[in-house]
Write an enzyme that holds these catalytic residues in place. Structure first.
Site, PDB file in Angstrom:
ATOM      1  N   ILE A 120       0.841  -1.196   0.000  1.00 45.23           N
ATOM      2  CA  ILE A 120       0.000   0.000   0.000  1.00 45.23           C
ATOM      3  C   ILE A 120       0.884   1.257   0.000  1.00 45.23           C
ATOM      4  O   ILE A 120       1.145   1.845   1.056  1.00 45.23           O
ATOM      5  CB  ILE A 120      -0.955   0.026   1.217  1.00 45.23           C
ATOM      6  N   PRO A 121       1.362   1.660  -1.179  1.00 39.66           N
ATOM      7  CA  PRO A 121       2.180   2.877  -1.242  1.00 39.66           C
ATOM      8  C   PRO A 121       1.372   4.126  -0.872  1.00 39.66           C
ATOM      9  O   PRO A 121       0.241   4.293  -1.329  1.00 39.66           O
ATOM     10  CB  PRO A 121       2.630   2.954  -2.703  1.00 39.66           C
ATOM     11  N   HIS A 122       1.975   4.961  -0.024  1.00 38.02           N
ATOM     12  CA  HIS A 122       1.393   6.247   0.350  1.00 38.02           C
ATOM     13  C   HIS A 122       2.544   7.144   0.784  1.00 38.02           C
ATOM     14  O   HIS A 122       3.654   6.674   1.028  1.00 38.02           O
ATOM     15  CB  HIS A 122       0.343   6.081   1.450  1.00 38.02           C
ATOM     16  N   GLY A 123       2.296   8.420   0.851  1.00 36.91           N
ATOM     17  CA  GLY A 123       3.368   9.384   1.092  1.00 36.91           C
ATOM     18  C   GLY A 123       3.869   9.429   2.519  1.00 36.91           C
ATOM     19  O   GLY A 123       3.200   8.984   3.451  1.00 36.91           O
TER      20      GLY A 123
END
Length: 142
Positions: free
Chosen positions: A61-64
Site C-alpha cells: 500500500i504505497p502512500h506518502g
C-alpha cells in the site's frame, strides 16, 4: 469518507520490472485523476525507502511520507493487480499494489479499510484472480 475509486483507477494484469515502477504506476493513476501533484509520487517512494509499504498477504500500500499531505488535492485510491507479482525485497512479493492519497483524517480511514480487507486471505486471493474492475470494487467495498 468520500473517496475517488472508479474503474479508471484499476489496472488488471499489470507487469512491472520492480517495485519502484509499480509504485510510480500507482501514483500516475492518482495524478491523472487529479488526486495528487507529481511530488506525491516521490513521497510514496521515499516512504518505501524508510519503511516498507508491503503489509503482507501479497499486498503493498504505497502512500506518502509525513509532510507530503500538501501534495494531495483530493482523496483517491489506485489499484494494480500484478499476476506475476513484484518483489518488495526479502521474499516479499506483492500481487496487489494499492496506492492511496487521503485528505486529512481520510488518509488513516482509507488505509485502515484497505488493511482490514487485505488481512483476509480469501479476499486478497479473490482480488488477485478478479477478472473485472467491478469485481475489484465490490470486494474492496470502498
Amino acid at each position: 469518507m468520500k473517496c475517488m475509486f472508479d474503474e479508471d483507477m484499476i489496472v488488471l494484469g499489470a507487469e512491472f520490472a520492480d517495485k519502484i515502477d509499480a509504485m510510480k504506476a500507482a501514483g500516475d493513476i492518482l495524478l491523472k485523476k487529479g488526486c495528487i501533484q507529481a511530488e506525491y509520487i516521490d513521497a510514496m517512494i521515499e516512504r518505501e525507502e524508510k519503511v516498507s509499504v508491503y503489509i503482507g498477504n501479497g499486498v503493498s500500500i504505497p502512500h506518502g511520507v509525513g509532510g507530503s499531505e500538501k501534495y494531495i488535492l483530493r482523496s483517491g485510491i489506485s489499484f494494480l493487480q500484478i499476476p506475476n507479482g513484484v518483489s518488495f525485497g526479502d521474499e516479499k512479493i506483492a500481487y496487489l499494489v494499492i496506492g492511496i492519497a487521503g485528505i486529512q483524517d481520510e488518509h488513516l480511514e482509507i488505509l485502515a479499510k484497505i488493511a482490514i480487507a487485505c488481512s483476509d486471505t480469501g479476499k486478497t486471493e479473490r482480488l488477485r484472480k478478479a477478472k473485472s474492475k467491478e469485481e475489484i470494487q465490490k470486494i474492496l467495498e470502498i
